[in-house]
Every structure is written in C-alpha cells, then in structure tokens.
Design an enzyme around this catalytic site. Structure first.
Site, short mmCIF file in Angstrom:
data_model
loop_
_atom_site.label_atom_id
_atom_site.label_comp_id
_atom_site.label_asym_id
_atom_site.label_seq_id
_atom_site.Cartn_x
_atom_site.Cartn_y
_atom_site.Cartn_z
N LYS A 1 73.12 70.80 40.98
CA LYS A 1 74.39 70.26 40.48
C LYS A 1 75.08 69.50 41.59
CE LYS A 1 77.52 69.78 37.31
NZ LYS A 1 77.57 68.37 37.71
N LYS B 1 72.52 66.14 45.04
CA LYS B 1 73.37 64.95 45.16
C LYS B 1 72.51 63.72 44.94
CE LYS B 1 77.79 64.16 46.05
NZ LYS B 1 78.92 64.96 45.57
N GLY C 1 79.85 62.50 38.56
CA GLY C 1 80.35 61.32 39.28
C GLY C 1 80.71 61.65 40.71
N ASP C 2 80.96 60.61 41.47
CA ASP C 2 81.41 60.71 42.86
C ASP C 2 82.04 59.36 43.19
OD1 ASP C 2 80.70 60.69 46.08
OD2 ASP C 2 81.02 62.71 45.34
N ASN D 1 90.33 58.91 42.55
CA ASN D 1 90.57 60.00 41.61
C ASN D 1 91.09 61.27 42.30
OD1 ASN D 1 90.10 61.22 38.82
ND2 ASN D 1 88.90 62.57 40.12
N SER E 1 83.12 70.95 36.46
CA SER E 1 81.86 70.46 35.92
C SER E 1 81.04 71.63 35.38
CB SER E 1 81.06 69.71 36.99
OG SER E 1 81.57 68.42 37.20
#
Length: 449
Positions: A92, A128, A167-168, A243, A380
């Site tokens: 994850k 990642k 997302g990132d 964000n 998440s």
C-alpha cells in the site's frame, strides 16, 4: 552513528550496493541506527537476517511509459512500482508524478511506507510508485493518455489483495480516475484496486483532508501530552500549498491556530493576520496557479521569491508539507532560535539528518513523517475496508476513526520511546514500533528461499 556490529554490517552492505541511491540510504540509515537497542535485545533478528530482508524490496519494477502529446509527438518516461514489504498486508502506497522521481526516491518512499503503515494498526504492507512525468503544463488529454499508458503496464502487478496504490505528489483524483478507468478495462473487474478515488466510484469521504487533518490531530496530541498546551492561538508556518498543506491549514485554523505563511516551489507568502485559506484554495485547487497570485487579493502581504526562506519566520509550530529534505541544519537552527516549540512533518522525510539532530538535541518537539503524516494512508485503509464491504461511511465517522488512529499512533510512539529511551525521541519510538510489528510477522512467516 551506528555502533552495533550487525546493524553496521547491514548498512555498509547497502551503502556499497546502492551508493548512487542517496535518498534510500538516508532513510535506511535513519531507521537502522534507531533499531540498535531492539537488535541487541533480540538475537533472532540477526539469526533470521531480518534487517537484510527488511531493507531490500520484495520486488522493484521499472518500465517504459510511451505516450502521445497534443502535437502528435511520442514522449517517453520511466515508470516504477516498488513493492517493499507485504509481511502484514498487501502493498500500500502512493503513486508520484514528478521530474525528481527515480529508483532511489521510490525505494526510500516504499521503505518508509512499510513502517508508516505498520503504525496505523491496519493490515497494509509498504509500497510506492511513480514516474518522472511532469503533470504541470500538460492538458487533461495528455495527462489521460499518460495515465492510461502507465496503467497498461502497472495493472499486471497490482490488485485488491496484492498491491493497492493511491495518489501522491502530482497524482490527485483526476489522475486516479484515469488510471482506475484503464485498470477496469484491462482487468475486466471493478474492485478497490486504487484509493483516493472520486466518491462516485468508491472513494471515501474524508480522504482528501486526511493527511492534513491527521497531521494536526497528531500535533495536537503531542502538544497536549508533552507540553500541556494545544494549537489554540499558536502561530503556524506550513510549507507547500498542495493537498496536505491546504488541509493541515484548514484543521489548524479550526483548532484555533493562526497560519501565517504558506509556500509553493517558487516562493512563500507571509500574512501576519493569518492566511485566507479560501483564496489559497481558489488559486491552487481551481486555477492551479502560483501562490504569488495571493497578492492579487491581498497586495500588502509579503511575498518572498524563495520557498526555502519560509523557515526564517518566527513561529510556534512548523509543519513542513512540501517535499523531502526541505529543512536543512541552518533552517532547523533558525526555527529553534526563533522559539519554535514543535515541528511535525506532513511531507515524507522533509528534514535532513542534520536538521533532525538539531531538533532532538534542542529538546524541541519533533514528529517524524512516518508517524505524523500517516493519516492519508490510514484513511486509504478505511477506503479499502468500505470497498470490501460495499459500504460508504459518513464524513464524521471517517474523521472520528482518523482522529483515533492518529492519537493512537502518537501514544504508541511515545510509549515505545519511553521503553527504549527517555520518551522524548519520537523518531526512535516511531521506527521501533513500526519495525517490531513487521519483524514479528516476518519471523512467523519464515524465510522464503
């Protein structure tokens, strides 16, 4: 400084093997040197090669991403997915689109994610991904074509019970939507394979706010527990205006703080009266503009054309929410000299090792990112649960669960730090607590030859 012979041997091997991967080596050293007291108490860690295994990704995938721009020209980028550790659950971790992305950055993020996810208490391993693609300046159609091409390769390596990306930096709901659509076409299934989705197709209320809100919940708990105070009436500096930064500012203001400065990669604004977050949101979330545009609404506000100088401003609390290594030793000393009482990381590894040493030596409260910014991946995880249950929880329920998780993460880090040191070193507390859970799972599952 690493003193234990086994830990030193493991790090020296990494240093020799991956000498060009500076970000990964920085992350690995920071974790390994705090694990020495655990290693000395448990000989099984060396016997079973836990450190060698936990610092090597289970799988490192790189691939070509070819796409066509609006002028009909073929462009080529490199895509990555690092599946670092699945001892406690499916991989994850986010997907990052930024020119700085390379194998070292993705490995460091995946390594950190392993321990961050462990701290949440949820069943998630560490991973990642990303690409050196730059979304800025691209049309929606170009971004769609890139995302579809990226997913055309990635889809064969991920799945609801295998690897669940999110997302990132550079990857928001738009990019997640394009990638999810392509995965659905290729896999012929509708599952919770990505998180950070839009509400219309399985997203979770509260996910957008989660990292920023979680950062403030952690900071509030830390201030209360260790300083008998809170964010009310505190002057706060937040680097970044993406964000994480925006919603950290929103929650900090809701908790009574005054956010006096925010930044982007070009520079920072200083508003002594407290930033107008609605204006920041309009600039960044609607116009996708630069923070300097804040002066069009508030012409008397100070703008400095150097984002790194934001740390020169006196403040009570600093929340670095931009990118790795944004606070160096000089900036850390300036924060301490100006009376800052707490630094809590919203970004991944935003403080250099030298800066961290300054914070720890000075007695300032310092919250490492793997603990304080875990709210995003925690939510998440909650999105994954909702997808599996085919349910949608209310914003209030998600936010309540998030607050509980972040406060529990602080308590776990604090209690672990007390067990192994003086209770003030939350870096050691976070690293050890995250490591022990993964380590025990690896022991139980045996060595895969």
């Amino acid at each position: 400084m690493i003193n234990n012979n086994y830990v030193k041997k493991v790090y020296e091997k990494l240093e020799s093997k991956y000498s060009h991967e500076k970000e990964f080596l920085q992350a690995a050293k920071e974790v390994l040197e705090t694990l020495e007291p655990v290693v000395e108490k448990d000989p099984q860690i060396e016997k079973l090669g836990i450190l060698e295994r936990i610092t090597e990704p289970e799988r490192m995938i790189s691939f070509r991403v070819s796409w066509v721009d609006d002028n009909g020209n073929v462009q080529v980028n490199t895509g990555y997915r690092c599946q670092f550790n699945s001892a406690i659950g499916p991989y994850k971790g986010g997907i990052r689109f930024h020119p700085s992305v390379n194998q070292s950055v993705i490995k460091f993020l995946g390594f950190e994610q392993t321990f961050k996810n462990s701290l949440t208490g949820l069943a998630m391993g560490g991973g990642k991904g990303g690409s050196d693609f730059e979304p800025k300046g691209k049309s929606d159609m170009e971004i769609m074509r890139f995302c579809q091409s990226y997913m055309t390769e990635l889809y064969r390596h991920i799945g609801q019970f295998t690897d669940v990306p999110a997302g990132d930096i550079g990857v928001g709901k738009r990019e997640i939507g394009y990638m999810f659509g392509q995965y659905k076409r290729l896999a012929n299934e509708f599952t919770g394979v990505l998180t950070g989705k839009a509400l219309e197709f399985g997203g979770s209320l509260g996910r957008t706010q989660a990292t920023g809100y979680g950062l403030c919940y952690f900071t509030q708990r830390m201030l209360k527990k260790l300083k008998d105070t809170d964010l009310d009436d505190k002057k706060v500096i937040i680097s970044g205006s993406g964000n994480v930064a925006i919603y950290a500012a929103e929650k900090a203001i809701a908790l009574g703080a005054k956010v006096i400065a925010m930044s982007d990669s070009n520079g920072y604004i200083y508003d002594r009266n407290g930033v107008d977050l609605d204006v920041i949101k309009e600039i960044k979330e609607v116009k996708r503009g630069r923070i300097k545009e804040y002066l069009e609404t508030y012409p008397n506000v100070v703008y400095v054309d150097n984002c790194h100088e934001i740390w020169n401003l006196p403040c009570d609390v600093a929340l670095p929410c931009a990118t790795q290594n944004e606070i160096d030793e000089k900036a850390a000393r300036t924060l301490v000299a100006n009376g800052c009482m707490a630094v809590a990381e919203g970004a991944n590894m935003p403080s250099t090792p030298e800066a961290v040493e300054v914070f720890l030596d000075s007695g300032i409260l310092y919250a490492p990112g793997k603990a304080s910014n875990a709210g995003g991946v925690a939510t998440s995880g909650l999105e994954m649960s909702q997808n599996s249950l085919r349910l949608s929880w209310s914003f209030e329920e998600v936010d309540s669960r998030l607050k509980d998780i972040m406060e529990n993460i602080f308590d776990t880090c604090y209690e672990t730090s007390k067990k192994y040191s003086d209770g003030k070193n939350l870096v050691a507390g976070a690293n050890i607590a995250g490591f022990v859970k993964v380590c025990e799972a690896m022991k139980i599952q045996g060595v895969a030859y």
